[in-house]
Design a protein around this motif. Structure first.
Motif, PDB file in Angstrom:
ATOM      1  N   UNK A   1      52.082  -2.440 -48.754  1.00 36.61           N
ATOM      2  CA  UNK A   1      52.575  -0.654 -48.050  1.00 36.61           C
ATOM      3  C   UNK A   1      51.038  -0.124 -47.825  1.00 36.61           C
ATOM      4  N   UNK A   2      51.172  -0.527 -46.332  1.00 32.70           N
ATOM      5  CA  UNK A   2      50.739   0.214 -45.709  1.00 32.70           C
ATOM      6  C   UNK A   2      49.927   1.565 -45.878  1.00 32.70           C
ATOM      7  N   UNK A   3      50.752   2.490 -46.655  1.00 33.35           N
ATOM      8  CA  UNK A   3      49.986   3.424 -46.843  1.00 33.35           C
ATOM      9  C   UNK A   3      49.103   3.605 -47.475  1.00 33.35           C
ATOM     10  N   UNK A   4      48.669   2.784 -48.804  1.00 34.54           N
ATOM     11  CA  UNK A   4      47.753   2.109 -49.877  1.00 34.54           C
ATOM     12  C   UNK A   4      46.472   2.959 -49.122  1.00 34.54           C
ATOM     13  N   UNK A   5      46.591   2.316 -48.470  1.00 29.64           N
ATOM     14  CA  UNK A   5      45.097   2.485 -47.087  1.00 29.64           C
ATOM     15  C   UNK A   5      44.689   4.461 -47.457  1.00 29.64           C
ATOM     16  N   UNK A   6      45.500   4.917 -46.870  1.00 31.64           N
ATOM     17  CA  UNK A   6      45.681   6.461 -47.207  1.00 31.64           C
ATOM     18  C   UNK A   6      45.594   6.618 -48.650  1.00 31.64           C
TER      19      UNK A   6
ATOM     20  N   UNK B   1      33.825  13.432 -43.051  1.00 28.22           N
ATOM     21  CA  UNK B   1      33.175  14.131 -43.194  1.00 28.22           C
ATOM     22  C   UNK B   1      34.182  15.466 -43.070  1.00 28.22           C
ATOM     23  N   UNK B   2      35.097  15.992 -42.012  1.00 33.15           N
ATOM     24  CA  UNK B   2      35.668  17.381 -42.379  1.00 33.15           C
ATOM     25  C   UNK B   2      36.697  17.312 -43.515  1.00 33.15           C
ATOM     26  N   UNK B   3      37.067  16.284 -43.690  1.00 32.15           N
ATOM     27  CA  UNK B   3      38.341  16.250 -44.826  1.00 32.15           C
ATOM     28  C   UNK B   3      37.874  16.040 -46.070  1.00 32.15           C
ATOM     29  N   UNK B   4      36.098  15.613 -46.362  1.00 26.47           N
ATOM     30  CA  UNK B   4      36.396  16.043 -47.737  1.00 26.47           C
ATOM     31  C   UNK B   4      36.263  16.578 -48.590  1.00 26.47           C
ATOM     32  N   UNK B   5      36.740  16.322 -49.978  1.00 30.45           N
ATOM     33  CA  UNK B   5      36.664  17.413 -50.658  1.00 30.45           C
ATOM     34  C   UNK B   5      38.492  17.606 -51.198  1.00 30.45           C
ATOM     35  N   UNK B   6      39.393  17.570 -50.353  1.00 30.93           N
ATOM     36  CA  UNK B   6      40.041  17.750 -49.532  1.00 30.93           C
ATOM     37  C   UNK B   6      40.756  17.063 -51.368  1.00 30.93           C
ATOM     38  N   UNK B   7      40.372  15.870 -51.549  1.00 33.92           N
ATOM     39  CA  UNK B   7      40.429  15.451 -52.656  1.00 33.92           C
ATOM     40  C   UNK B   7      39.441  14.973 -53.848  1.00 33.92           C
ATOM     41  N   UNK B   8      39.407  14.486 -55.067  1.00 38.13           N
ATOM     42  CA  UNK B   8      38.981  14.347 -56.193  1.00 38.13           C
ATOM     43  C   UNK B   8      37.819  12.614 -55.694  1.00 38.13           C
ATOM     44  N   UNK B   9      36.933  12.476 -55.755  1.00 36.34           N
ATOM     45  CA  UNK B   9      35.916  10.668 -55.378  1.00 36.34           C
ATOM     46  C   UNK B   9      36.340  10.734 -56.973  1.00 36.34           C
TER      47      UNK B   9
ATOM     48  N   UNK C   1      41.018   8.362 -53.314  1.00 37.14           N
ATOM     49  CA  UNK C   1      40.415   8.392 -53.834  1.00 37.14           C
ATOM     50  C   UNK C   1      38.515   8.678 -53.722  1.00 37.14           C
ATOM     51  N   UNK C   2      38.634   8.073 -52.631  1.00 37.64           N
ATOM     52  CA  UNK C   2      36.974   8.873 -52.528  1.00 37.64           C
ATOM     53  C   UNK C   2      36.902  10.063 -51.949  1.00 37.64           C
ATOM     54  N   UNK C   3      37.359  10.942 -52.061  1.00 36.58           N
ATOM     55  CA  UNK C   3      37.716  12.083 -51.791  1.00 36.58           C
ATOM     56  C   UNK C   3      37.567  12.833 -50.810  1.00 36.58           C
ATOM     57  N   UNK C   4      38.169  12.253 -49.998  1.00 31.56           N
ATOM     58  CA  UNK C   4      38.406  12.444 -48.498  1.00 31.56           C
ATOM     59  C   UNK C   4      40.061  12.817 -48.638  1.00 31.56           C
ATOM     60  N   UNK C   5      41.046  13.176 -49.306  1.00 28.47           N
ATOM     61  CA  UNK C   5      42.266  13.560 -48.811  1.00 28.47           C
ATOM     62  C   UNK C   5      43.213  12.448 -48.120  1.00 28.47           C
ATOM     63  N   UNK C   6      44.829  12.730 -48.005  1.00 21.76           N
ATOM     64  CA  UNK C   6      45.238  11.878 -47.976  1.00 21.76           C
ATOM     65  C   UNK C   6      44.825  11.225 -45.781  1.00 21.76           C
ATOM     66  N   UNK C   7      43.891  10.128 -45.470  1.00 25.92           N
ATOM     67  CA  UNK C   7      43.921  10.184 -44.654  1.00 25.92           C
ATOM     68  C   UNK C   7      43.511   8.688 -44.112  1.00 25.92           C
ATOM     69  N   UNK C   8      43.693   8.428 -43.234  1.00 27.66           N
ATOM     70  CA  UNK C   8      43.533   6.969 -42.483  1.00 27.66           C
ATOM     71  C   UNK C   8      41.603   6.485 -42.822  1.00 27.66           C
ATOM     72  N   UNK C   9      41.179   7.142 -42.579  1.00 32.90           N
ATOM     73  CA  UNK C   9      39.836   6.696 -43.065  1.00 32.90           C
ATOM     74  C   UNK C   9      39.190   8.436 -43.511  1.00 32.90           C
ATOM     75  N   UNK C  10      38.090   7.857 -44.163  1.00 33.81           N
ATOM     76  CA  UNK C  10      37.469   8.726 -44.227  1.00 33.81           C
ATOM     77  C   UNK C  10      36.061   9.601 -43.385  1.00 33.81           C
TER      78      UNK C  10
END
Length: 485
Positions: A360-365, A381-389, A370-379
């Motif tokens: 399940x390579x998509x689990x990295x996303x 700053x520009x994506x922070x807040x797209x999801x909840x920590x 889950x860290x609050x940076x939306x569905x992206x390969x890596x956290x």
């Protein structure tokens, strides 16, 4: 008479106010009527001019400042913000509400900390304003607002589905009959009077529903509408170029929130980030770090380990402080997140059987999300807040969803969350370490004292004390002299 706009800034009355006086080009203009309304507010502190908003933007910022200080500042003084609870401020407050809602909707997404704080603020300010009203005023304005919000009789519980799903309210807080929500007293008596024995049905209505449930539904519905409005503004801002003043207010809000949250959590709470102490990890985390069998891998790595390690490393006091934080508040450049936290999570994922990312390579996303940076390969700053920590799941949920990992020890019996276990165990280990260090220092000191004492005794034997030596010398001289004389 209290205007419904005093409590509900999204009412028809409030929208009319905005149409009449909400000219964006004037939101920075000094407003003498606003200043007068603030000056004449009951109990308002006038000791500091900085407490007095002079235009709509300053009033909007004061709204945010009030909520942050009320929530976090032990020295919060109601009198500094008494004007917010003066009904005479309604028409200015409504404009300030829309300035905040639009600035936040433009600058941040609807899942952001800023949006959630604004929605909570609105719920809180309604509660406090209700406290300022007489019982009859309170009852009257609440009923008017509910009549506007619920435009039908015999309301099904599904009407509140959005509020229920967002957990703003729970079904057990409502009285239902045949799937319909019972709010009206006459309706309650008609349905239940013949079923209630040995008790006064009217008294039962007051106990089970009455004003509290009506007010609760009113507040939560306004909060939900506030959230929906911010989301709508956010969507519109992708299509229409926002007014520069609103962009400017969005920047002000971002700066104020960041500065205040850092101040209150760092100065008064402990948002400092701590090196991980693996000895303090609970059994479920130790088992997860060693790798998990297929079937439990995804939840164990993505939901449990990711949230646990990130909070344990960056902000283990989150449950005690109950504040809304982002990872960048503690780890501004994300160096700790990328260099310490993620490698531990990825290593644990690879130890799973079979390795998690192989299947399940998509689990990295999902980990990034889950860290609050939306569905992206890596956290980033520009994506922070797209999801909840996300905070770690409770022990009860681990027992249900990940029973193979729940191997409680004696410390587990006292806590309800793996992070609480970590805090408690870390404190115990630190205390033991301090005691050992103190014991070692005492032992060293005793050895030094003993050694010094032994040395002194040796010196006394070899070299008598100077006084005694002098005395002895004098005695010797005397004796010698007498001998010579």
């Amino acid at each position: 008479m209290v205007s419904v706009a005093f409590l509900n800034p999204l009412s028809d009355k409030a929208e009319q106010i905005v149409r009449d006086i909400g000219d964006l080009s004037k939101i920075y203009d000094k407003n003498s009527d606003l200043i007068h309304a603030v000056d004449t507010s009951k109990s308002q502190s006038m000791s500091d001019n900085q407490n007095i908003p002079e235009n709509y933007v300053e009033l909007a910022i004061k709204r945010m400042e009030w909520y942050i200080k009320k929530k976090n500042d032990k020295n919060y003084n109601y009198k500094d913000y008494a004007f917010l609870f003066n009904r005479e401020i309604t028409r200015f407050d409504v404009v300030a509400f829309f300035i905040l809602a639009q600035a936040i909707g433009i600058k941040f997404n609807s899942n952001s900390r800023e949006s959630k704080l604004f929605v909570d603020l609105q719920g809180n300010i309604i509660e406090e304003r209700l406290e300022e009203l007489s019982i009859s005023e309170r009852r009257d304005v609440c009923q008017k607002i509910l009549d506007e919000l619920i435009l039908q009789d015999n309301v099904k519980w599904t009407f509140l589905e959005e509020i229920l799903s967002s957990k703003k309210i729970s079904l057990h807080e409502l009285i239902l009959d045949k799937g319909e929500i019972i709010l009206d007293k006459e309706d309650f008596l008609e349905r239940f009077s013949d079923k209630i024995s040995h008790r006064n049905p009217e008294r039962m209505y007051e106990l089970l529903i009455g004003d509290p449930v009506k007010e609760l539904i009113m507040i939560k519905m306004i909060m939900q509408k506030t959230e929906d409005y911010v989301k709508k503004v956010n969507e519109m801002s992708q299509k229409v170029e926002p007014h520069p003043y609103l962009l400017e207010v969005g920047e002000k809000i971002s700066k104020i929130l960041s500065e205040n949250i850092k101040y209150y959590t760092t100065s008064h709470g402990g948002m400092k980030g701590f090196k991980l102490n693996s000895e303090a990890f609970p059994p479920c985390i130790k088992l997860t770090l060693n790798g998990v069998e297929s079937g439990n891998r995804n939840d164990a790595i993505v939901l449990l380990l990711t949230s646990f390690l990130s909070y344990a490393r960056l902000y283990p006091s989150i449950f005690r402080d109950n504040v809304s934080v982002k990872i960048s508040d503690v780890d501004p450049e994300l160096k700790i997140t990328q260099n310490e936290i993620l490698p531990l999570i990825y290593d644990a994922a690879q130890r799973c059987n079979p390795p998690l990312f192989d299947d399940d390579p998509q689990e990295k996303l999902n980990i990034t999300a889950k860290l609050g940076f939306g569905v992206h390969e890596l956290p980033e700053i520009k994506n922070e807040g797209e999801s909840k920590w996300y905070t770690p799941m409770s022990c009860d949920k681990i027992k249900i969803h990940l029973p193979a990992l729940c191997k409680p020890d004696k410390t587990c019996k006292k806590i309800g969350n793996p992070l609480s276990y970590y805090k408690s165990k870390s404190w115990q280990l630190n205390k033991q370490g301090d005691n050992k260090e103190k014991s070692s220092k005492d032992k060293d000191k005793n050895n030094v004292d003993k050694s010094k004492s032994d040395q002194d005794n040796v010196n006394k034997v070899i070299n008598p004390s100077p006084d005694k030596s002098v005395k002895n010398t004098k005695e010797a001289d005397t004796l010698n002299g007498s001998d010579f004389n």
